[in-house]
Design a protein around this motif. Structure first.
Motif, PDB file in Angstrom:
ATOM      1  N   GLU A   4       0.827  -1.207   0.000  1.00  0.00           N
ATOM      2  CA  GLU A   4       0.000   0.000   0.000  1.00  0.00           C
ATOM      3  C   GLU A   4       0.866   1.264   0.000  1.00  0.00           C
ATOM      4  O   GLU A   4       0.566   2.226  -0.703  1.00  0.00           O
ATOM      5  CB  GLU A   4      -0.928   0.001   1.212  1.00  0.00           C
ATOM      6  N   ALA A   5       1.945   1.259   0.758  1.00  0.00           N
ATOM      7  CA  ALA A   5       2.850   2.418   0.790  1.00  0.00           C
ATOM      8  C   ALA A   5       3.537   2.596  -0.558  1.00  0.00           C
ATOM      9  O   ALA A   5       3.715   3.735  -1.020  1.00  0.00           O
ATOM     10  CB  ALA A   5       3.882   2.242   1.896  1.00  0.00           C
ATOM     11  N   ASP A   6       3.923   1.481  -1.186  1.00  0.00           N
ATOM     12  CA  ASP A   6       4.518   1.560  -2.528  1.00  0.00           C
ATOM     13  C   ASP A   6       3.536   2.162  -3.521  1.00  0.00           C
ATOM     14  O   ASP A   6       3.911   3.012  -4.335  1.00  0.00           O
ATOM     15  CB  ASP A   6       4.931   0.165  -3.018  1.00  0.00           C
ATOM     16  N   ALA A   7       2.295   1.738  -3.459  1.00  0.00           N
ATOM     17  CA  ALA A   7       1.277   2.241  -4.382  1.00  0.00           C
ATOM     18  C   ALA A   7       1.051   3.741  -4.176  1.00  0.00           C
ATOM     19  O   ALA A   7       0.929   4.494  -5.147  1.00  0.00           O
ATOM     20  CB  ALA A   7      -0.023   1.473  -4.193  1.00  0.00           C
ATOM     21  N   LYS A   8       1.008   4.183  -2.928  1.00  0.00           N
ATOM     22  CA  LYS A   8       0.822   5.610  -2.649  1.00  0.00           C
ATOM     23  C   LYS A   8       2.003   6.427  -3.161  1.00  0.00           C
ATOM     24  O   LYS A   8       1.810   7.504  -3.723  1.00  0.00           O
ATOM     25  CB  LYS A   8       0.640   5.829  -1.150  1.00  0.00           C
ATOM     26  N   THR A   9       3.209   5.922  -2.967  1.00  0.00           N
ATOM     27  CA  THR A   9       4.399   6.617  -3.437  1.00  0.00           C
ATOM     28  C   THR A   9       4.406   6.717  -4.954  1.00  0.00           C
ATOM     29  O   THR A   9       4.709   7.775  -5.518  1.00  0.00           O
ATOM     30  CB  THR A   9       5.674   5.897  -2.948  1.00  0.00           C
ATOM     31  N   ARG A  10       4.063   5.639  -5.620  1.00  0.00           N
ATOM     32  CA  ARG A  10       4.040   5.641  -7.087  1.00  0.00           C
ATOM     33  C   ARG A  10       2.977   6.598  -7.621  1.00  0.00           C
ATOM     34  O   ARG A  10       3.212   7.322  -8.592  1.00  0.00           O
ATOM     35  CB  ARG A  10       3.809   4.222  -7.602  1.00  0.00           C
ATOM     36  N   LEU A  57       5.830  10.092 -20.302  1.00  0.00           N
ATOM     37  CA  LEU A  57       6.416   9.649 -19.039  1.00  0.00           C
ATOM     38  C   LEU A  57       5.431   8.912 -18.116  1.00  0.00           C
ATOM     39  O   LEU A  57       5.784   7.842 -17.604  1.00  0.00           O
ATOM     40  CB  LEU A  57       7.067  10.832 -18.324  1.00  0.00           C
ATOM     41  N   PRO A  58       4.208   9.407 -17.874  1.00  0.00           N
ATOM     42  CA  PRO A  58       3.316   8.638 -16.987  1.00  0.00           C
ATOM     43  C   PRO A  58       3.000   7.222 -17.482  1.00  0.00           C
ATOM     44  O   PRO A  58       3.090   6.270 -16.692  1.00  0.00           O
ATOM     45  CB  PRO A  58       2.057   9.510 -16.910  1.00  0.00           C
ATOM     46  N   PRO A  59       2.674   7.027 -18.771  1.00  0.00           N
ATOM     47  CA  PRO A  59       2.445   5.637 -19.209  1.00  0.00           C
ATOM     48  C   PRO A  59       3.688   4.760 -19.066  1.00  0.00           C
ATOM     49  O   PRO A  59       3.578   3.569 -18.731  1.00  0.00           O
ATOM     50  CB  PRO A  59       2.053   5.772 -20.679  1.00  0.00           C
ATOM     51  N   PHE A  60       4.869   5.340 -19.294  1.00  0.00           N
ATOM     52  CA  PHE A  60       6.103   4.581 -19.122  1.00  0.00           C
ATOM     53  C   PHE A  60       6.257   4.134 -17.670  1.00  0.00           C
ATOM     54  O   PHE A  60       6.574   2.972 -17.394  1.00  0.00           O
ATOM     55  CB  PHE A  60       7.309   5.423 -19.553  1.00  0.00           C
ATOM     56  N   LEU A  61       6.027   5.051 -16.735  1.00  0.00           N
ATOM     57  CA  LEU A  61       6.151   4.700 -15.317  1.00  0.00           C
ATOM     58  C   LEU A  61       5.106   3.677 -14.904  1.00  0.00           C
ATOM     59  O   LEU A  61       5.399   2.756 -14.141  1.00  0.00           O
ATOM     60  CB  LEU A  61       6.020   5.961 -14.460  1.00  0.00           C
ATOM     61  N   ILE A  62       3.899   3.825 -15.418  1.00  0.00           N
ATOM     62  CA  ILE A  62       2.839   2.873 -15.088  1.00  0.00           C
ATOM     63  C   ILE A  62       3.204   1.474 -15.572  1.00  0.00           C
ATOM     64  O   ILE A  62       3.051   0.488 -14.845  1.00  0.00           O
ATOM     65  CB  ILE A  62       1.491   3.346 -15.669  1.00  0.00           C
ATOM     66  N   ARG A  63       3.709   1.372 -16.803  1.00  0.00           N
ATOM     67  CA  ARG A  63       4.120   0.058 -17.322  1.00  0.00           C
ATOM     68  C   ARG A  63       5.280  -0.510 -16.517  1.00  0.00           C
ATOM     69  O   ARG A  63       5.323  -1.703 -16.230  1.00  0.00           O
ATOM     70  CB  ARG A  63       4.534   0.172 -18.789  1.00  0.00           C
ATOM     71  N   LYS A  64       6.233   0.357 -16.152  1.00  0.00           N
ATOM     72  CA  LYS A  64       7.407  -0.104 -15.414  1.00  0.00           C
ATOM     73  C   LYS A  64       7.019  -0.624 -14.032  1.00  0.00           C
ATOM     74  O   LYS A  64       7.577  -1.608 -13.552  1.00  0.00           O
ATOM     75  CB  LYS A  64       8.407   1.041 -15.280  1.00  0.00           C
ATOM     76  N   TRP A  65       6.068   0.040 -13.385  1.00  0.00           N
ATOM     77  CA  TRP A  65       5.699  -0.308 -12.022  1.00  0.00           C
ATOM     78  C   TRP A  65       4.527  -1.268 -11.939  1.00  0.00           C
ATOM     79  O   TRP A  65       4.085  -1.598 -10.835  1.00  0.00           O
ATOM     80  CB  TRP A  65       5.360   0.952 -11.245  1.00  0.00           C
ATOM     81  N   LYS A  66       4.009  -1.710 -13.059  1.00  0.00           N
ATOM     82  CA  LYS A  66       2.844  -2.601 -13.024  1.00  0.00           C
ATOM     83  C   LYS A  66       3.202  -3.865 -12.253  1.00  0.00           C
ATOM     84  O   LYS A  66       4.252  -4.464 -12.465  1.00  0.00           O
ATOM     85  CB  LYS A  66       2.433  -2.949 -14.447  1.00  0.00           C
ATOM     86  N   SER A  67       2.316  -4.248 -11.360  1.00  0.00           N
ATOM     87  CA  SER A  67       2.587  -5.435 -10.563  1.00  0.00           C
ATOM     88  C   SER A  67       2.511  -6.683 -11.437  1.00  0.00           C
ATOM     89  O   SER A  67       1.685  -6.764 -12.351  1.00  0.00           O
ATOM     90  CB  SER A  67       1.609  -5.539  -9.388  1.00  0.00           C
TER      91      SER A  67
END
Length: 70
Positions: A4-10, A57-67
């Protein structure tokens, strides 16, 4: 950190990137409009880089951080 903390930070990072992009575009528009005394080509560059940052940049970060799939 918990999941949950990781998700909030991202989410915070992605939101900050979007706000910074919008600010960059706004400054570029002010330069182009003559409100800020900086050469017009710099304003155009700010707008272009702000749009690229906002769109890429946002789609790139979303893809990179996708669980990963479980």
């Amino acid at each position: 950190m918990s999941d949950e903390a990781d998700a909030k930070t991202r989410l915070l990072v992605i939101t900050a990137v979007r706000l910074a992009s919008a600010a960059l575009i706004g400054v570029g528009m002010a330069i182009v409009a003559g409100k800020i005394d900086i050469p017009r080509p710099a304003g155009i560059a700010f707008i272009v880089f702000g749009l690229l940052e906002l769109l890429l940049l946002p789609p790139f970060l979303i893809r990179k951080w996708k669980s990963p799939e479980r």
